[in-house]
Design a protein around this motif. Sequence first.
Motif, PDB file in Angstrom:
ATOM      1  N   CYS A  94       8.688 -12.282  30.243  1.00 58.50           N
ATOM      2  CA  CYS A  94       8.553 -11.233  31.255  1.00 58.50           C
ATOM      3  C   CYS A  94       9.902 -10.611  31.599  1.00 58.50           C
ATOM      4  CB  CYS A  94       7.930 -11.837  32.518  1.00 58.50           C
ATOM      5  SG  CYS A  94       6.457 -10.970  33.080  1.00 58.50           S
ATOM      6  N   GLN A  95      10.935 -11.439  31.685  1.00 59.66           N
ATOM      7  CA  GLN A  95      12.246 -10.944  32.075  1.00 59.66           C
ATOM      8  C   GLN A  95      12.802  -9.936  31.080  1.00 59.66           C
ATOM      9  OE1 GLN A  95      14.530 -11.479  34.870  1.00 59.66           O
ATOM     10  NE2 GLN A  95      12.445 -11.735  35.631  1.00 59.66           N
ATOM     11  N   VAL A  96      12.674 -10.208  29.801  1.00 57.09           N
ATOM     12  CA  VAL A  96      13.191  -9.264  28.803  1.00 57.09           C
ATOM     13  C   VAL A  96      12.464  -7.931  28.916  1.00 57.09           C
ATOM     14  CG1 VAL A  96      13.476  -8.799  26.343  1.00 57.09           C
ATOM     15  CG2 VAL A  96      13.959 -11.075  27.238  1.00 57.09           C
ATOM     16  N   ASN A  97      11.153  -7.979  29.091  1.00 56.33           N
ATOM     17  CA  ASN A  97      10.394  -6.737  29.280  1.00 56.33           C
ATOM     18  C   ASN A  97      10.824  -6.018  30.558  1.00 56.33           C
ATOM     19  OD1 ASN A  97       8.976  -7.227  26.946  1.00 56.33           O
ATOM     20  ND2 ASN A  97       7.080  -7.835  27.948  1.00 56.33           N
ATOM     21  N   PHE A  98      11.092  -6.782  31.603  1.00 55.81           N
ATOM     22  CA  PHE A  98      11.573  -6.234  32.875  1.00 55.81           C
ATOM     23  C   PHE A  98      12.914  -5.528  32.689  1.00 55.81           C
ATOM     24  CE2 PHE A  98      14.155  -7.789  36.715  1.00 55.81           C
ATOM     25  CZ  PHE A  98      13.946  -6.638  37.460  1.00 55.81           C
ATOM     26  N   TRP A  99      13.831  -6.150  31.958  1.00 53.70           N
ATOM     27  CA  TRP A  99      15.136  -5.524  31.712  1.00 53.70           C
ATOM     28  C   TRP A  99      14.968  -4.213  30.957  1.00 53.70           C
ATOM     29  CZ3 TRP A  99      17.303 -10.600  29.145  1.00 53.70           C
ATOM     30  CH2 TRP A  99      17.323 -11.619  30.108  1.00 53.70           C
ATOM     31  N   PHE A 100      14.018  -4.193  30.027  1.00 50.66           N
ATOM     32  CA  PHE A 100      13.795  -2.967  29.256  1.00 50.66           C
ATOM     33  C   PHE A 100      13.246  -1.851  30.142  1.00 50.66           C
ATOM     34  CE2 PHE A 100      10.996  -0.281  26.586  1.00 50.66           C
ATOM     35  CZ  PHE A 100      11.955   0.227  25.725  1.00 50.66           C
ATOM     36  N   ILE A 101      12.328  -2.185  31.031  1.00 49.73           N
ATOM     37  CA  ILE A 101      11.795  -1.178  31.947  1.00 49.73           C
ATOM     38  C   ILE A 101      12.903  -0.647  32.851  1.00 49.73           C
ATOM     39  CG2 ILE A 101      10.240  -0.775  33.893  1.00 49.73           C
ATOM     40  CD1 ILE A 101       8.820  -0.879  31.198  1.00 49.73           C
ATOM     41  N   ALA A 102      13.772  -1.534  33.328  1.00 49.37           N
ATOM     42  CA  ALA A 102      14.914  -1.092  34.137  1.00 49.37           C
ATOM     43  C   ALA A 102      15.788  -0.138  33.328  1.00 49.37           C
ATOM     44  CB  ALA A 102      15.725  -2.298  34.602  1.00 49.37           C
ATOM     45  N   HIS A 103      15.968  -0.454  32.059  1.00 49.58           N
ATOM     46  CA  HIS A 103      16.742   0.409  31.153  1.00 49.58           C
ATOM     47  C   HIS A 103      16.107   1.794  31.046  1.00 49.58           C
ATOM     48  CE1 HIS A 103      18.449   1.940  27.385  1.00 49.58           C
ATOM     49  NE2 HIS A 103      17.214   2.006  26.910  1.00 49.58           N
ATOM     50  N   LEU A 104      14.788   1.839  30.896  1.00 47.36           N
ATOM     51  CA  LEU A 104      14.117   3.140  30.798  1.00 47.36           C
ATOM     52  C   LEU A 104      14.263   3.937  32.088  1.00 47.36           C
ATOM     53  CD1 LEU A 104      10.740   2.402  28.940  1.00 47.36           C
ATOM     54  CD2 LEU A 104      12.879   3.314  27.999  1.00 47.36           C
TER      55      LEU A 104
END
Length: 247
Positions: A94-104
């Motif tokens: 979940c955290q890696v996906n969360f970081w990616f959403i923050a990036h977007l």
Amino acid sequence: MEKQYHVLNGDALKEVFPEDIEGSIIVMRECLIDGDLNGATPEAFFETRATFLSENYGGSKQDYFDKVVTEFDKIRSISEESEVNLWFEDDLFCQVNFWFIAHLLVQYRIKNSVYLIRPEGHHQYGFGGLSETALLNVHKQRVQLNHLEAIADLWGFYRDENSQELLKAAIELEAVYPYILKAVRAHIDRIPKEGDEGRPTRSLRAIMKELNTRDFGQIFTEFNKREPIYGFGDLQVRRLLERIINA
């Protein structure tokens, strides 16, 4: 009341999402902890992911663009003066996906108020194991993200396999987001090194030996008990198990 957007960590949460919580829903349907992350442009990156997932998880590349990329495109269209709620858990998946959403959000210059919503404590099924009342409560307890760019940077370090900078950034964020550091350390522990296959593979080997079985169901259940920090689904565990058996 300002319009709300909810970026959910998967379809399991969407299925139980309370009707009393208003707003537009965006579903994160990726598993960025697994596979190739190369791509100099967003288009190249999505092409890479579509190829990897279609070859290893099934489905077609077009499915990826229709079901995954279209959700990311919704982030680009978030209206001004709205609130963005990110529903993500503490495990590495979940955290890696969360970081990616923050990036977007940073990449698309979304200047809205952004909030993080997490389950209260770890639950085997994450948000999916919470009652409607519990989901309403965690929504009320959301926390505003005041370090969105720093969280977005985690994605870049992760994508570039820069474990040193990833760990350094997580340590700098630890006082406010201690769960990030736990996930980062779990990620670093899973990276194979000379003479070491990585923590998840070590755990799977130990489970197979202790239970004296190759039965996937038993192994998968026990792995999730021992290594909940990874948040691996059956597909990730099966891929690791197949590598062990075929080695």
